[in-house]
Design an enzyme around this catalytic site. Sequence first.
Site, PDB file in Angstrom:
ATOM      1  N   ARG A 148     -13.955 -18.575   4.843  1.00 57.52           N
ATOM      2  CA  ARG A 148     -14.327 -18.001   3.532  1.00 57.52           C
ATOM      3  C   ARG A 148     -15.156 -16.715   3.638  1.00 57.52           C
ATOM      4  O   ARG A 148     -15.875 -16.351   2.722  1.00 57.52           O
ATOM      5  CB  ARG A 148     -15.057 -19.036   2.674  1.00 57.52           C
ATOM      6  CG  ARG A 148     -14.190 -20.252   2.339  1.00 57.52           C
ATOM      7  CD  ARG A 148     -14.897 -21.207   1.394  1.00 57.52           C
ATOM      8  NE  ARG A 148     -14.020 -22.306   1.035  1.00 57.52           N
ATOM      9  CZ  ARG A 148     -13.907 -23.443   1.720  1.00 57.52           C
ATOM     10  NH1 ARG A 148     -14.641 -23.608   2.825  1.00 57.52           N
ATOM     11  NH2 ARG A 148     -13.102 -24.399   1.330  1.00 57.52           N
ATOM     12  N   LYS A 170     -10.359  -2.543   0.723  1.00 59.51           N
ATOM     13  CA  LYS A 170      -9.081  -3.115   0.298  1.00 59.51           C
ATOM     14  C   LYS A 170      -8.349  -3.627   1.540  1.00 59.51           C
ATOM     15  O   LYS A 170      -8.031  -2.854   2.439  1.00 59.51           O
ATOM     16  CB  LYS A 170      -8.238  -2.072  -0.439  1.00 59.51           C
ATOM     17  CG  LYS A 170      -8.733  -1.782  -1.842  1.00 59.51           C
ATOM     18  CD  LYS A 170      -7.997  -0.639  -2.502  1.00 59.51           C
ATOM     19  CE  LYS A 170      -6.580  -0.991  -2.835  1.00 59.51           C
ATOM     20  NZ  LYS A 170      -5.919   0.062  -3.642  1.00 59.51           N
ATOM     21  N   GLU A 212      -2.321  11.752   2.807  1.00 67.30           N
ATOM     22  CA  GLU A 212      -3.467  11.212   2.090  1.00 67.30           C
ATOM     23  C   GLU A 212      -4.563  12.256   1.927  1.00 67.30           C
ATOM     24  O   GLU A 212      -5.275  12.279   0.922  1.00 67.30           O
ATOM     25  CB  GLU A 212      -4.006   9.974   2.814  1.00 67.30           C
ATOM     26  CG  GLU A 212      -3.061   8.780   2.826  1.00 67.30           C
ATOM     27  CD  GLU A 212      -3.003   8.032   1.496  1.00 67.30           C
ATOM     28  OE1 GLU A 212      -3.685   8.446   0.534  1.00 67.30           O
ATOM     29  OE2 GLU A 212      -2.260   7.034   1.419  1.00 67.30           O
ATOM     30  N   LYS A 254     -13.880   9.357  -1.380  1.00 69.69           N
ATOM     31  CA  LYS A 254     -13.586   7.943  -1.576  1.00 69.69           C
ATOM     32  C   LYS A 254     -14.869   7.136  -1.750  1.00 69.69           C
ATOM     33  O   LYS A 254     -14.919   6.220  -2.579  1.00 69.69           O
ATOM     34  CB  LYS A 254     -12.761   7.383  -0.410  1.00 69.69           C
ATOM     35  CG  LYS A 254     -12.285   5.971  -0.675  1.00 69.69           C
ATOM     36  CD  LYS A 254     -11.103   5.567   0.148  1.00 69.69           C
ATOM     37  CE  LYS A 254     -10.542   4.228  -0.325  1.00 69.69           C
ATOM     38  NZ  LYS A 254      -9.353   3.804   0.448  1.00 69.69           N
ATOM     39  N   GLU A 264     -11.357  -1.598  -8.262  1.00 71.75           N
ATOM     40  CA  GLU A 264     -10.202  -0.891  -8.814  1.00 71.75           C
ATOM     41  C   GLU A 264      -9.886  -1.311 -10.246  1.00 71.75           C
ATOM     42  O   GLU A 264      -8.745  -1.549 -10.627  1.00 71.75           O
ATOM     43  CB  GLU A 264      -8.962  -1.090  -7.923  1.00 71.75           C
ATOM     44  CG  GLU A 264      -7.898  -0.011  -8.144  1.00 71.75           C
ATOM     45  CD  GLU A 264      -6.776  -0.090  -7.130  1.00 71.75           C
ATOM     46  OE1 GLU A 264      -6.886   0.596  -6.103  1.00 71.75           O
ATOM     47  OE2 GLU A 264      -5.805  -0.824  -7.375  1.00 71.75           O
ATOM     48  N   ARG A 268     -10.995   4.056  -9.628  1.00 69.70           N
ATOM     49  CA  ARG A 268     -10.485   3.934  -8.259  1.00 69.70           C
ATOM     50  C   ARG A 268      -8.962   3.958  -8.213  1.00 69.70           C
ATOM     51  O   ARG A 268      -8.362   4.333  -7.202  1.00 69.70           O
ATOM     52  CB  ARG A 268     -11.021   2.660  -7.599  1.00 69.70           C
ATOM     53  CG  ARG A 268     -10.607   2.538  -6.139  1.00 69.70           C
ATOM     54  CD  ARG A 268     -11.341   1.437  -5.405  1.00 69.70           C
ATOM     55  NE  ARG A 268     -10.851   1.322  -4.034  1.00 69.70           N
ATOM     56  CZ  ARG A 268     -11.368   0.530  -3.107  1.00 69.70           C
ATOM     57  NH1 ARG A 268     -12.407  -0.237  -3.397  1.00 69.70           N
ATOM     58  NH2 ARG A 268     -10.857   0.495  -1.886  1.00 69.70           N
ATOM     59  N   ASN A 272      -4.477   6.073  -6.006  1.00 68.90           N
ATOM     60  CA  ASN A 272      -3.096   5.658  -5.768  1.00 68.90           C
ATOM     61  C   ASN A 272      -2.082   6.685  -6.271  1.00 68.90           C
ATOM     62  O   ASN A 272      -0.905   6.344  -6.469  1.00 68.90           O
ATOM     63  CB  ASN A 272      -2.832   4.300  -6.439  1.00 68.90           C
ATOM     64  CG  ASN A 272      -3.556   3.169  -5.748  1.00 68.90           C
ATOM     65  OD1 ASN A 272      -3.550   3.064  -4.528  1.00 68.90           O
ATOM     66  ND2 ASN A 272      -4.214   2.327  -6.521  1.00 68.90           N
ATOM     67  N   HIS A 275       1.496   6.644  -5.079  1.00 66.26           N
ATOM     68  CA  HIS A 275       1.717   5.376  -4.397  1.00 66.26           C
ATOM     69  C   HIS A 275       2.697   4.463  -5.133  1.00 66.26           C
ATOM     70  O   HIS A 275       3.422   3.707  -4.494  1.00 66.26           O
ATOM     71  CB  HIS A 275       0.388   4.654  -4.182  1.00 66.26           C
ATOM     72  CG  HIS A 275      -0.443   5.235  -3.085  1.00 66.26           C
ATOM     73  ND1 HIS A 275      -0.845   6.557  -3.086  1.00 66.26           N
ATOM     74  CD2 HIS A 275      -0.950   4.690  -1.945  1.00 66.26           C
ATOM     75  CE1 HIS A 275      -1.570   6.789  -2.004  1.00 66.26           C
ATOM     76  NE2 HIS A 275      -1.648   5.679  -1.295  1.00 66.26           N
ATOM     77  N   HIS A 279       5.523   3.245  -2.917  1.00 68.23           N
ATOM     78  CA  HIS A 279       5.731   1.836  -2.580  1.00 68.23           C
ATOM     79  C   HIS A 279       7.160   1.398  -2.879  1.00 68.23           C
ATOM     80  O   HIS A 279       7.698   0.520  -2.195  1.00 68.23           O
ATOM     81  CB  HIS A 279       4.736   0.961  -3.345  1.00 68.23           C
ATOM     82  CG  HIS A 279       3.333   1.071  -2.837  1.00 68.23           C
ATOM     83  ND1 HIS A 279       2.253   0.525  -3.502  1.00 68.23           N
ATOM     84  CD2 HIS A 279       2.821   1.655  -1.718  1.00 68.23           C
ATOM     85  CE1 HIS A 279       1.148   0.774  -2.832  1.00 68.23           C
ATOM     86  NE2 HIS A 279       1.472   1.467  -1.747  1.00 68.23           N
ATOM     87  N   HIS A 292       3.983   5.122   5.712  1.00 71.81           N
ATOM     88  CA  HIS A 292       3.317   5.082   4.407  1.00 71.81           C
ATOM     89  C   HIS A 292       3.040   6.490   3.872  1.00 71.81           C
ATOM     90  O   HIS A 292       3.315   6.796   2.713  1.00 71.81           O
ATOM     91  CB  HIS A 292       2.010   4.293   4.522  1.00 71.81           C
ATOM     92  CG  HIS A 292       1.199   4.277   3.271  1.00 71.81           C
ATOM     93  ND1 HIS A 292       1.626   3.645   2.116  1.00 71.81           N
ATOM     94  CD2 HIS A 292      -0.004   4.830   2.969  1.00 71.81           C
ATOM     95  CE1 HIS A 292       0.710   3.803   1.167  1.00 71.81           C
ATOM     96  NE2 HIS A 292      -0.286   4.513   1.667  1.00 71.81           N
TER      97      HIS A 292
END
Length: 387
Positions: A148, A170, A212, A254, A264, A268, A272, A275, A279, A292
């Site tokens: 955990r 993330k 990026e 960032k 997010e 935030r 993306n 993206h 994606h 990517h």
Amino acid sequence: MATPLFHANLTVQTQSHDYPIVITEDSNASNPKNIVSNTAENTTNNSAKKSSMASQIAPYITGRQVLIVTNETVAPLYLKALQEELEAQFTVKVCVLPDGEQYKNQTSINQIYDALMAAHFNRDVTLVALGGGVVGDMTGFAAASFMRGVNFIQIPTTLLSQVDSSVGGKTGINHPQGKNMIGAFWQPQMVLADMSTLKTLPARELSAGLAEVIKYALIMDAAFLTWLEHNLPAMMALDLAILGEAVKRCCQYKADIVAQDERESGVRALLNFGHTFGHVIETHEGYGNWLHGEAVAAGMVQAAELSQKTGWLTTADVERIKRVLTLANLPITPPAIDVQTALGLMGHDKKVKHGQIRLILLKSLGEAVLTNDFDAKLLTEVLSQHQ
């Protein structure tokens, strides 16, 4: 420890804890005898060189147990020196994963769990991610979920991971129907970006990272875009001082955003940009076939084209974006994907809200917005024109 040739310290502020980003250039690694050229063919073993990595991350290791997670490409380059130096202070085990986005899945996560269990490690363990974004995302997710939640440290060895994925917490894995659909927000104890690792990076991977970097300029800072237009040739020639400056700027952008919106829920999401389109490319073409950053580059062009059709960007703006991406040896045209297939894949995007696709578009160069207020017909036009 060698005197760094480039050095910068930043701080990421989050709800759970603040942590440093150390951006440095190891002068030992900068010796031509100790580096590997950035070609896919040249993978000469570099593990014998001494490194300052261990001494820099040691103060952030809690407990006495360490699991280094890396992959088959990075391990021959940096693992031996890091492992041997850490073993002087800690009990160290290693988990070496296969290399590639296609391995960012539950099977690889289980390999990390298996290594932790076999070593009888407990909540005092610190996981160290030594590699690019895939290694970092999976190590972070394993750290978030093992017992955990245990501590972890990021040592990103690619430009893309240095400027983006290693910062902000993330973590996660891919699902066959969508990228990064399974994961958690889990912040590292620190991030060590050693610029000398870029000397071992294949040219294609360096370009993928530049996507990026360019993204930050397009969404946040038009002046940075101008800086990149002047400095991209030096960055591609592996001028580590220029690369270090770019990494510092991107990490600061960032860090500022993560401090405002760790989970997010708002601003935030602007990170993306490109993206959602990207994606779609990665999922449709098969994880790993498009890097990517390559998919994000083509996706940024599509987002820019929709921004133009919406009336926000000019034709000259879109052409400028294409020029800077081309200068970085990045693709500006996506593969042919059926419109309905693309829209279906977009429906799995994490920014979908109340069944509506939300996209990051550009109001102008350096200013982005998250919106569902766009004409669906214009989105279809953008998706259709590349079929």
